[in-house]
Design a protein around this motif. Sequence first.
Motif, mmCIF file in Angstrom:
data_model
loop_
_atom_site.group_PDB
_atom_site.id
_atom_site.type_symbol
_atom_site.label_atom_id
_atom_site.label_comp_id
_atom_site.label_asym_id
_atom_site.label_seq_id
_atom_site.Cartn_x
_atom_site.Cartn_y
_atom_site.Cartn_z
ATOM 1 N N ARG A 1 -7.787 14.078 -1.504
ATOM 2 C CA ARG A 1 -6.902 13.653 -0.412
ATOM 3 C C ARG A 1 -5.416 13.871 -0.744
ATOM 4 O O ARG A 1 -4.564 13.683 0.117
ATOM 5 C CB ARG A 1 -7.130 12.166 -0.106
ATOM 6 C CG ARG A 1 -8.531 11.882 0.432
ATOM 7 C CD ARG A 1 -8.840 10.392 0.535
ATOM 8 N NE ARG A 1 -7.765 9.616 1.113
ATOM 9 C CZ ARG A 1 -7.479 8.351 0.773
ATOM 10 N NH1 ARG A 1 -8.183 7.742 -0.151
ATOM 11 N NH2 ARG A 1 -6.486 7.714 1.353
ATOM 12 N N GLU B 1 0.853 -1.200 0.000
ATOM 13 C CA GLU B 1 0.000 0.000 0.000
ATOM 14 C C GLU B 1 0.881 1.240 0.000
ATOM 15 O O GLU B 1 1.907 1.294 0.675
ATOM 16 C CB GLU B 1 -0.921 0.021 1.223
ATOM 17 C CG GLU B 1 -2.167 -0.799 1.022
ATOM 18 C CD GLU B 1 -3.136 -0.694 2.183
ATOM 19 O OE1 GLU B 1 -3.133 0.343 2.900
ATOM 20 O OE2 GLU B 1 -3.891 -1.660 2.384
ATOM 21 N N ASN C 1 1.213 5.337 0.672
ATOM 22 C CA ASN C 1 0.625 6.457 1.411
ATOM 23 C C ASN C 1 0.232 7.553 0.412
ATOM 24 O O ASN C 1 1.042 7.951 -0.422
ATOM 25 C CB ASN C 1 1.655 6.985 2.412
ATOM 26 C CG ASN C 1 1.089 8.065 3.309
ATOM 27 O OD1 ASN C 1 0.350 8.949 2.873
ATOM 28 N ND2 ASN C 1 1.447 8.002 4.571
ATOM 29 N N ASN D 1 -0.004 10.614 0.754
ATOM 30 C CA ASN D 1 0.870 11.796 0.853
ATOM 31 C C ASN D 1 2.204 11.627 0.137
ATOM 32 O O ASN D 1 2.921 12.605 -0.071
ATOM 33 C CB ASN D 1 1.126 12.150 2.318
ATOM 34 C CG ASN D 1 -0.141 12.619 2.997
ATOM 35 O OD1 ASN D 1 -0.926 13.346 2.411
ATOM 36 N ND2 ASN D 1 -0.351 12.176 4.224
ATOM 37 N N ASP D 2 2.545 10.401 -0.247
ATOM 38 C CA ASP D 2 3.798 10.156 -0.966
ATOM 39 C C ASP D 2 3.636 10.273 -2.482
ATOM 40 O O ASP D 2 4.620 10.272 -3.211
ATOM 41 C CB ASP D 2 4.336 8.757 -0.636
ATOM 42 C CG ASP D 2 4.785 8.645 0.815
ATOM 43 O OD1 ASP D 2 5.077 9.690 1.439
ATOM 44 O OD2 ASP D 2 4.833 7.510 1.328
#
Length: 190
Positions: free
Chosen positions: A147, A111, A113, A115-116
């Motif tokens: 998001r 998975e 993130n 934000n990455d």
Amino acid sequence: MKKEFRKKVIGDRKSKDIEFINKNSSIITEKLLSLECINKANNIMLYLDFNNEVKTDDLITKLISLRKIVSSPITLKDERKLVPTQITDLHNGIKIGAYGIREPKNDPNLEVNVNDIDIVIVPAVAYDRECYRLGYGGGYYDRFLNRLRKDAITIGIAFDLQIFDSVPKEEHDAQLDYIITETQILTPRK
């Protein structure tokens, strides 16, 4: 209005032969790979093509060979959510998921993130010249794009036949940073 428009554009795209799809997908892939933002990005999420969309397998292979972290979403229907998951093997690491669309096999270790993610290459039924997209109607990508980090770049890829002066849109519909077709690169007018 949206439903009829969607149906017509999907029908037009489905009517194209494999030669058209492959040739133009290849042109779009090369244009994408020439973008500075793609070259600078480390972490790129994109869709696995379905139903005569712009093909992405070749693009994925090339991005992985450039040592990019490449992910694709797993669709959680009950939660109406996309989970970006790294693609490590385009042949053995893929399964058929929700809506009959290919997606990475579920592995929590892979998975990614949200934000990455530096860039998201987004599917759509159609786009307008101001880079708004008309999706497939589930709202998955609109929710997902909200998001992302503020500096993450969003790119739509499509065939010219999917570009219109305007598409039916609502307040929550996402405006992308780029749309790339076989003949043009569109950006929103500032």
